[in-house]
Design an enzyme around this catalytic site. Structure first.
Site, PDB file in Angstrom:
ATOM      1  N   LYS A   7       0.917  -0.708  10.746  1.00 50.00           N
ATOM      2  CA  LYS A   7       1.765   0.489  10.724  1.00 50.00           C
ATOM      3  C   LYS A   7       1.907   1.136  12.096  1.00 50.00           C
ATOM      4  O   LYS A   7       2.855   1.874  12.327  1.00 50.00           O
ATOM      5  CB  LYS A   7       1.184   1.536   9.755  1.00 50.00           C
ATOM      6  CG  LYS A   7       1.396   1.249   8.288  1.00 50.00           C
ATOM      7  CD  LYS A   7       1.030   2.498   7.479  1.00 50.00           C
ATOM      8  CE  LYS A   7       1.228   2.282   5.987  1.00 50.00           C
ATOM      9  NZ  LYS A   7       0.803   3.450   5.193  1.00 50.00           N
TER      10      LYS A   7
ATOM     11  N   LYS B 266       3.209  -7.315   1.464  1.00 53.12           N
ATOM     12  CA  LYS B 266       2.944  -6.569   0.234  1.00 53.12           C
ATOM     13  C   LYS B 266       4.042  -5.557  -0.066  1.00 53.12           C
ATOM     14  O   LYS B 266       4.696  -5.054   0.847  1.00 53.12           O
ATOM     15  CB  LYS B 266       1.582  -5.874   0.304  1.00 53.12           C
ATOM     16  CG  LYS B 266       1.592  -4.492   0.904  1.00 53.12           C
ATOM     17  CD  LYS B 266       0.296  -3.753   0.587  1.00 53.12           C
ATOM     18  CE  LYS B 266       0.366  -2.317   1.089  1.00 53.12           C
ATOM     19  NZ  LYS B 266       1.067  -1.397   0.181  1.00 53.12           N
TER      20      LYS B 266
ATOM     21  N   LYS C  61       5.450   1.495  -0.441  1.00 50.89           N
ATOM     22  CA  LYS C  61       6.300   2.685  -0.583  1.00 50.89           C
ATOM     23  C   LYS C  61       7.083   2.957   0.682  1.00 50.89           C
ATOM     24  O   LYS C  61       8.179   3.476   0.644  1.00 50.89           O
ATOM     25  CB  LYS C  61       5.428   3.922  -0.846  1.00 50.89           C
ATOM     26  CG  LYS C  61       4.954   4.053  -2.248  1.00 50.89           C
ATOM     27  CD  LYS C  61       4.364   5.445  -2.441  1.00 50.89           C
ATOM     28  CE  LYS C  61       2.883   5.412  -2.698  1.00 50.89           C
ATOM     29  NZ  LYS C  61       2.057   5.675  -1.531  1.00 50.89           N
TER      30      LYS C  61
END
Ligand code: ATP
Ligand code: MG
Length: 327
Positions: A111, A192, A195
């Protein structure tokens, strides 16, 4: 009676990965154990967004927990920021955690590619997550597979604190389901479902309408072969559909593989979509009722009181052990 803790971030809307990998597994615990389920709103701040959206999403997520089966009479449901012990203990634990070990967290590497624009909160968030768990003297943490490394860190930090200062913390055990612990993106089965994915084609949310669910499953990326086989390495897309189908129907993967042999991918996609739609229907109904009833605020206010009571003593012991004087 064991202590159970788990949390979800109020970023975006929960997707079927969050449900099948984590939330669904919270429900049986509340029948026998002492459960704390948390909307981890402080974690949502690590990637800055609109404050109004965060306010709304936090309430919506709490309602989704209940719609999915969390019973506020049996489990404590609360917003993380309503118990200031989390933020306070996180600072204390940041002075135990090492820069190097946080740098090895794969989620931060994924991230936080661009270190100039990334917040320091995103870097230190696994420490906050560790104290979220440790403050409640948690025995078991039901989570998806992606949280395994963060759970290891929580265990390491608890052991280090216990050794360095005083034996205060219980060492928590991750509880990761055998099937469904890592639901992959429908647009890219190599990554994966998430959200915060860049496109909605990646996920199916718990509040999505039937037409859209069917469309997304029909368009799910698979290989160009025709054989139905469970092989997450070679056939990531088909294996993902089989995993989803298995968890929502409760039927084993070998049985599903046998049943869909020779039927082509199209059948499996449509049937998986329909099984997901059936699973989500009652959750969506309960969610809309709850949001209209306005009950959720009272539930969260009561949960906040119980959460603060549960952690007061541990935070006090932690500060005392570290040499902080309290008047
Ligand atoms: P974000 O992209 O904002 O981090 P997320 O989809 O990873 O969102 P979280 O709120 O971080 O969701 O995680 C909540 C719980 O859902 C955790 O227990 C996590 O392990 C689990 N989880 C997240 N993604 C998946 C997935 N694809 N499959 C199974 N479990 C998942
Ligand atoms: Mg996540």
């Amino acid at each position: 009676m064991a202590r159970v803790f788990s949390g979800m971030q109020p970023t975006g809307v929960l997707h079927i990965g969050n449900y099948l990998g984590a939330l669904k597994h919270f429900i049986p615990y509340q029948e026998k154990d002492e459960c704390f389920f948390c909307v981890v709103d402080l974690h949502a701040l690590t990637i800055p967004g609109d404050p109004e959206v965060l306010r709304r999403k936090s309430i919506e997520l709490a309602a989704l927990y209940i719609a999915a089966g969390v019973d506020p009479n049996k489990a404590t449901l609360f917003l993380q920021s309503n118990n200031s012990a989390h933020a306070e203990a996180a600072w204390l634990m940041q002075c135990v955690a090492k820069f190097g070990e946080l740098g090895r967290m794969t989620q931060f590497k994924d991230k936080g590619q661009d270190s100039e624009s990334v917040t320091t909160g995103l870097f230190t968030y696994p420490v906050l997550m560790a104290v979220d768990i440790l403050l409640y003297k948690t025995d078991e943490v039901p989570v998806g597979e992606d949280q395994k490394q963060h759970l290891e860190l929580a265990r390491d930090l608890a052991e280090r604190f216990n050794r360095q200062y005083k034996e205060i913390f219980t060492i928590p055990e991750p509880r990761i389901p055998d099937t469904g612990a890592r639901i992959m993106g429908l647009d890219n089965p190599e990554k994966k479902m998430s959200k915060s994915a860049s496109t909605p084609a990646n996920y199916v949310t718990l509040l999505e309408d039937e037409k859209s669910i069917l469309k997304k499953f029909k368009r799910a990326v698979t290989d160009s072969d025709t054989e139905i086989r469970f092989d997450p390495e070679q056939k990531a897309g088909i294996s993902n559909l089989l995993s989803i189908m298995s968890v929502v129907t409760g039927r084993s993967i070998p049985i599903l593989v046998k049943e869909y042999q020779g039927k082509g991918y199209g059948h499996l996609k449509v049937d998986t979509a329909e099984a997901v739609i059936e699973t989500l229907r009652p959750i969506q109904q309960r969610y809309h009722q709850l949001m209209q009833s306005g009950e959720i605020e009272d539930i969260l206010a009561q949960g906040a009181v119980k959460a603060r009571e549960a952690t007061h003593e541990t935070l006090g012991k932690m500060k005392d052990a570290m040499g902080l004087v309290s008047f």
